[in-house]
Design an enzyme around this catalytic site. Structure first.
Site, mmCIF file in Angstrom:
data_model
loop_
_atom_site.group_PDB
_atom_site.id
_atom_site.type_symbol
_atom_site.label_atom_id
_atom_site.label_comp_id
_atom_site.label_asym_id
_atom_site.label_seq_id
_atom_site.Cartn_x
_atom_site.Cartn_y
_atom_site.Cartn_z
ATOM 1 N N ASN A 20 0.754 -1.088 -0.033
ATOM 2 C CA ASN A 20 -0.205 -0.232 0.023
ATOM 3 C C ASN A 20 0.780 1.222 -0.116
ATOM 4 O O ASN A 20 1.905 0.916 -0.133
ATOM 5 C CB ASN A 20 -0.967 0.048 1.317
ATOM 6 C CG ASN A 20 -0.326 0.051 2.487
ATOM 7 O OD1 ASN A 20 0.365 0.786 2.905
ATOM 8 N ND2 ASN A 20 -0.340 -1.122 3.435
ATOM 9 N N PRO B 115 -3.875 -11.468 10.495
ATOM 10 C CA PRO B 115 -4.245 -10.982 12.155
ATOM 11 C C PRO B 115 -4.525 -9.336 12.055
ATOM 12 O O PRO B 115 -3.826 -8.726 11.691
ATOM 13 C CB PRO B 115 -3.190 -11.577 12.827
ATOM 14 C CG PRO B 115 -1.931 -11.721 11.946
ATOM 15 C CD PRO B 115 -2.593 -11.809 10.628
ATOM 16 N N ASP B 116 -5.519 -9.392 12.936
ATOM 17 C CA ASP B 116 -5.750 -7.615 13.177
ATOM 18 C C ASP B 116 -4.915 -7.313 14.609
ATOM 19 O O ASP B 116 -5.141 -7.876 15.686
ATOM 20 C CB ASP B 116 -7.059 -7.336 13.334
ATOM 21 C CG ASP B 116 -7.389 -5.816 13.401
ATOM 22 O OD1 ASP B 116 -6.489 -5.233 14.197
ATOM 23 O OD2 ASP B 116 -8.478 -5.439 13.293
ATOM 24 N N LYS C 13 -14.748 2.082 15.088
ATOM 25 C CA LYS C 13 -13.414 1.454 15.170
ATOM 26 C C LYS C 13 -12.887 1.003 16.569
ATOM 27 O O LYS C 13 -12.482 0.211 16.969
ATOM 28 C CB LYS C 13 -12.503 1.986 13.872
ATOM 29 C CG LYS C 13 -11.634 1.250 13.646
ATOM 30 C CD LYS C 13 -10.666 1.848 12.251
ATOM 31 C CE LYS C 13 -11.168 1.304 11.000
ATOM 32 N NZ LYS C 13 -10.338 1.913 9.980
#
Ligand code: CTP
Length: 404
Positions: free
Chosen positions: A211, A306-307, A340
């Site tokens: 990104n 994984p977060d 969030k």
């Protein structure tokens, strides 16, 4: 040049290793910041740099021998060991580290290190196998428990032709660590974890998904925390900007590696998750380079990464007392970021609008809203460095509140 080390006295012990040549530059860098450098050269150190060049650069006498009676008359070794604000060992060889860990005092350097009552900072430098050897690895926690702080070693090509951890930190990194050791910032004694940069998710050995994160904001935050005296563990993906000096850098590539590095870095007093972690990885990544074939286009299958922020926020044991996340949004910034924060379970979220027209992603400025239990607090648009300083100050205030 800011005289950040004005009136500071550094006793610099130069051990015997090829990295000793960097100590000459180190002396220059310390002196140009206002420090007085009192050099001590071990016997082995003299094989790599001469007493004459060391004393010419430091402008001071070089101490070499424990049994030099003139020195004892002028300044005994006990006094010498206590006359400085900081004892810096650079390069710190495996031998010097072993002597320090075991309390040996059979030459001037090791005697000074045993006799001193001032803080000690060491910049290890040795062959990678010597660094990895169980004996050296055993000595590291012993020295840390004795209050010795470390800068480096860095990973890279070694003079001996091998590759790995063992290279002495660069002089400017050591200077930053000296500055951090000698400042009494509000985050002194606090260990803070920062993630930064993008992650790269391999498709095959030569291709990856990435990104646009440059790592600029995370890097600035790490530097801001360091400047307030924190010990910073900086877990970074492949960023465009170089990591700051004077922090412990853990380079990673993928989200899974970042997750493992973060878990290994706990416990800490606070954590800031500034990395732009890829949400997905290629589940069917190929171990060899994918070729164009006549049978059609490759099909990539994705798996969820994984977060890391959510996992750390929801730890039952070992959760850092303060967990700060970022929310990169393109619309309904405050509403999305508020949701969030609750979904991930972190304490604060710094929300920013990364729509292309804001120029924030990859740019030098940021406009954030701090979302906490108390609500949404918009900050003025400012440089990423200023956002970092403001955040570091806010973290310092929050950690102090917990102590009172
Ligand atoms: N983050 C993380 N691990 C992930 C994804 C994100 O630690 N696998 C962290 C980021 O470092 C950041 C925060 O979570 O602090 C929010 O990242 P963001 O990309 O905005 O959110 P997502 O989790 O991707 O949520 P969404 O897809 O809803 O935007």
């Amino acid at each position: 040049m800011v005289l950040s080390l004005q009136d500071k006295r550094v006793l610099l012990i130069i051990g015997g290793g090829i990295a000793a040549y960097k100590s000459l530059d180190l002396i220059r860098r310390l002196k140009e910041r206002g420090a007085a450098v009192v050099p001590v050269l071990t016997k082995a150190g003299q094989e790599f740099v001469t007493p004459l060049s060391v004393s010419a650069l430091s402008g001071d006498k070089v101490y070499t021998d424990l049994f030099d009676l003139t020195d004892e008359a002028e300044m005994g070794h006990i006094n010498l060991s206590r006359s400085a604000d900081l004892v810096l060992v650079a390069p710190a060889t495996a031998d010097l580290m072993a002597k320090m860990a075991n309390g040996l005092a059979n030459d001037l350097a090791s005697t000074l290190l045993l006799a001193t009552d001032t803080p000690v900072l060491i910049a290890p430098a040795m062959n990678v196998r010597m660094w990895d050897h169980p004996a050296t690895q055993r000595n590291i926690p012993t020295l840390q428990a004795d209050g010795v702080t470390f800068v480096g070693p860095n990973e890279g090509d070694m003079a001996c032709g091998e590759y790995g951890p063992g290279r002495m930190s660069e002089p400017l990194e050591i200077v930053a660590a000296v500055e951090a050791a000698l400042t009494n910032g509000p985050l002194k004694g606090k260990r803070i974890l920062v993630t930064s940069g993008p992650t790269h998710e391999p498709i095959d050995p030569v291709r990856y998904i990435a990104n646009r994160s440059s790592g600029a904001q995370g890097t600035a935050i790490a530097a801001g925390l360091r400047d307030l005296g924190a010990e910073v563990v900086f877990v970074t993906g492949p960023a465009d900007v170089a990591p700051p000096a004077g922090v412990h850098v853990v380079p990673v590539e993928t989200a899974q590696q970042m997750r493992d590095a973060v878990m290994a870095a706990l416990p800490c007093d606070a954590s800031v998750f500034a990395a732009a972690v890829a949400d997905w990885r290629v589940d069917n990544a190929s171990s060899s380079k994918m070729k164009k074939t006549k049978t059609g286009l490759p099909v990539l299958e994705f798996a969820e990464n994984p977060d890391i922020l959510a996992e750390v926020s929801q730890l039952e044991t070992g959760r850092p007392p303060l967990v700060v996340g970022f929310a990169a949004e393109t619309d309904d910034v405050i509403a999305h970021a508020t949701a969030k924060r609750l979904r991930k379970g972190c304490d604060w979220i710094l929300a920013n609008d990364v729509s292309p027209e804001t120029g924030i992603m990859g740019g030098s400025e940021n406009a954030v809203v701090l979302i906490s239990e108390a609500g949404a607090e918009p900050w003025d648009r400012m440089s990423k460095t200023d956002v970092a300083r403001a955040l570091a100050a806010r973290i310092a205030k929050d950690l102090q509140k917990d102590e009172t």
